[in-house]
Each structure stands twice: as C-alpha cells, then as structure tokens.
Design an enzyme around this catalytic site. Sequence first.
Site, PDB file in Angstrom:
ATOM      1  N   GLU A  48     -75.626 -38.541  45.722  1.00  0.00           N
ATOM      2  CA  GLU A  48     -76.564 -38.428  46.833  1.00  0.00           C
ATOM      3  C   GLU A  48     -76.282 -37.145  47.618  1.00  0.00           C
ATOM      4  OE1 GLU A  48     -79.171 -40.416  47.548  1.00  0.00           O
ATOM      5  OE2 GLU A  48     -78.708 -41.467  45.674  1.00  0.00           O
ATOM      6  N   GLY A  93     -54.558 -45.320  41.207  1.00  0.00           N
ATOM      7  CA  GLY A  93     -54.539 -45.797  39.827  1.00  0.00           C
ATOM      8  C   GLY A  93     -53.999 -44.767  38.863  1.00  0.00           C
ATOM      9  N   HIS A 149     -52.240 -46.453  23.805  1.00  0.00           N
ATOM     10  CA  HIS A 149     -53.305 -45.878  24.612  1.00  0.00           C
ATOM     11  C   HIS A 149     -54.081 -44.835  23.813  1.00  0.00           C
ATOM     12  CE1 HIS A 149     -51.248 -47.764  27.995  1.00  0.00           C
ATOM     13  NE2 HIS A 149     -52.326 -47.509  28.724  1.00  0.00           N
ATOM     14  N   LYS A 153     -54.194 -39.638  26.766  1.00  0.00           N
ATOM     15  CA  LYS A 153     -53.331 -40.035  27.885  1.00  0.00           C
ATOM     16  C   LYS A 153     -52.173 -39.048  27.999  1.00  0.00           C
ATOM     17  CE  LYS A 153     -50.865 -43.930  29.955  1.00  0.00           C
ATOM     18  NZ  LYS A 153     -51.461 -43.630  31.284  1.00  0.00           N
ATOM     19  N   THR A 160     -47.932 -48.931  33.236  1.00  0.00           N
ATOM     20  CA  THR A 160     -47.900 -50.379  33.030  1.00  0.00           C
ATOM     21  C   THR A 160     -46.653 -50.807  32.275  1.00  0.00           C
ATOM     22  OG1 THR A 160     -50.313 -50.412  32.971  1.00  0.00           O
ATOM     23  CG2 THR A 160     -49.174 -52.342  32.097  1.00  0.00           C
TER      24      THR A 160
END
Length: 258
Positions: A48, A93, A149, A153, A160
């Site tokens: 936007e 994250g 993964h 990566k 994790t």
Amino acid sequence: MIKVIVSGFNGSMGQKAVAMVNQNKDFQLVGVFNPIIDSVDPLDYGLEPDIKVYKDLSKIDIDADIWIDFSIPSAVFDNTKFAISKGIRPVIGTSGLSEEQTTELKLLADAKSLGGIIASNFGISAVLMMKFAQTAAKYFDQAEIVETHHEDKLDAPSGTALNTARLIHEVQQKDEPINPNESDPLGTRGGDYHGIKIHAIRLPGFIADEEVIFGSDGESLTVKQSTTDRASFMKGVQLAIKEVMKRDKLVIGLEKII
C-alpha cells in the site's frame, strides 16, 4: 491495532509475514526494512502507498509496536538491538544468534520491561516436538538430532536443532557419554553439543524437517516433525505477536508460551 514492521520483508519468510499481517484485522503493517533493496517505493513491492520502506536502519523513525525479523544471520543481532533501543517489541524468527548475543538482547529488553521473543522455529509442530523431546530426555541418557533443510539455508545447525539440544541438556544436566575409542576422520558423526550429536542436511526438495532419536538398552524412541509449507510458521508468529504485547520480558523459544 498492533502496528508492525517486517525486516527482510521481500524474502520467502518475510513475504509470508507481510501477508499474515495484512490479513489480520488486529494488525497494521506500517513499515518494512531490507538494507539490500534499491527502491523505497512501496508500490514496487505490491505494498500500500502509505507503507514506509526502509533500507537504512538508522533512518527508521516510525511508530511501531512489533518488529518481525526474517532477515539473515549476520544482520539479526543488530536489527534486534535496534528494535529494542526504539522500544519496539522484537519477534525474531531469524536464526544464527549466539548464546552470548541472545543473553545480551534479553538483558537489554528486560531492562526496558519490553516484551519480545526469539524463536528458533515458529512452527507449532516443531515446538511441540521440542517439548516432547524434553520430556523424553528424562528417561533416556543418549540422543542424536538430525535436521534437514532446503539447500539455501545459511546457518548450520539450525536454530531449532540447537535449541532442541539445549532443552535436552537442561533436563539431563550432564554431558552425554561418548566413545573415547571412536574414529571419525571425515567428521561423519556430526556436531557435538554436550555429547548430543547434531547432523545437518541441506538438500533441495525440503523446507524444514527434524527428528530426535533417543536410545537406551533394548529400546529406542524417535520424535519427528516435517514442515511442507512455510505458511505454517505464520500461526506461531501470529500467536507470538499477541502474546508479547502482554509481556514485559524477552522470551527465548515459542515453547515458553505454548
């Protein structure tokens, strides 16, 4: 309305974070950040026209409640430190933070009574897997972790996998036994976290899988989860945003709020 900035907004996870914020009636996207972009015109990214686009961290001066970070390991520490300094609650994250950096960030946020979260994984299945693994660690003396993964990566082991090893070690409160006579000239036995072996696989065709294998005399136990779509992480991010708005400390791990 919770006002949100997304760092790393045009990456694969960042795009999903932007979409999740825009689709949630309780959230408002007010800005995005990525230092490697050329244009700062929101229309160039399908945003936007009132969304602020930044490529210089020091120029960010917008009123925001939440900083979502899905950038890169080399940038996440400075990004999070900046957000905390501005009183913006971090929802991180991006993996790659060292234990020392995580500790420093927690001290900074807690000193300002600022809620936030650093999560190695926002996938609900991954977080439950870590909790199940920590429970199993009470009954097994030895475990190994295998994480797979996608080939792009950048860090290994995954956040994790490393966090899973930490949780297991917290329960066991001792280093796992190793075979002193073992020979491994090629390093095929994986990385080592207090005796817990971690094996990192990077291949096309995967997003994020992890399994924890426990072994004891006469029995074994495998706890495994698979992520087949990055969109699944957004359920955890959405949960984290609402939760950290109620908190006055930085939380390490989504498992602490589930």
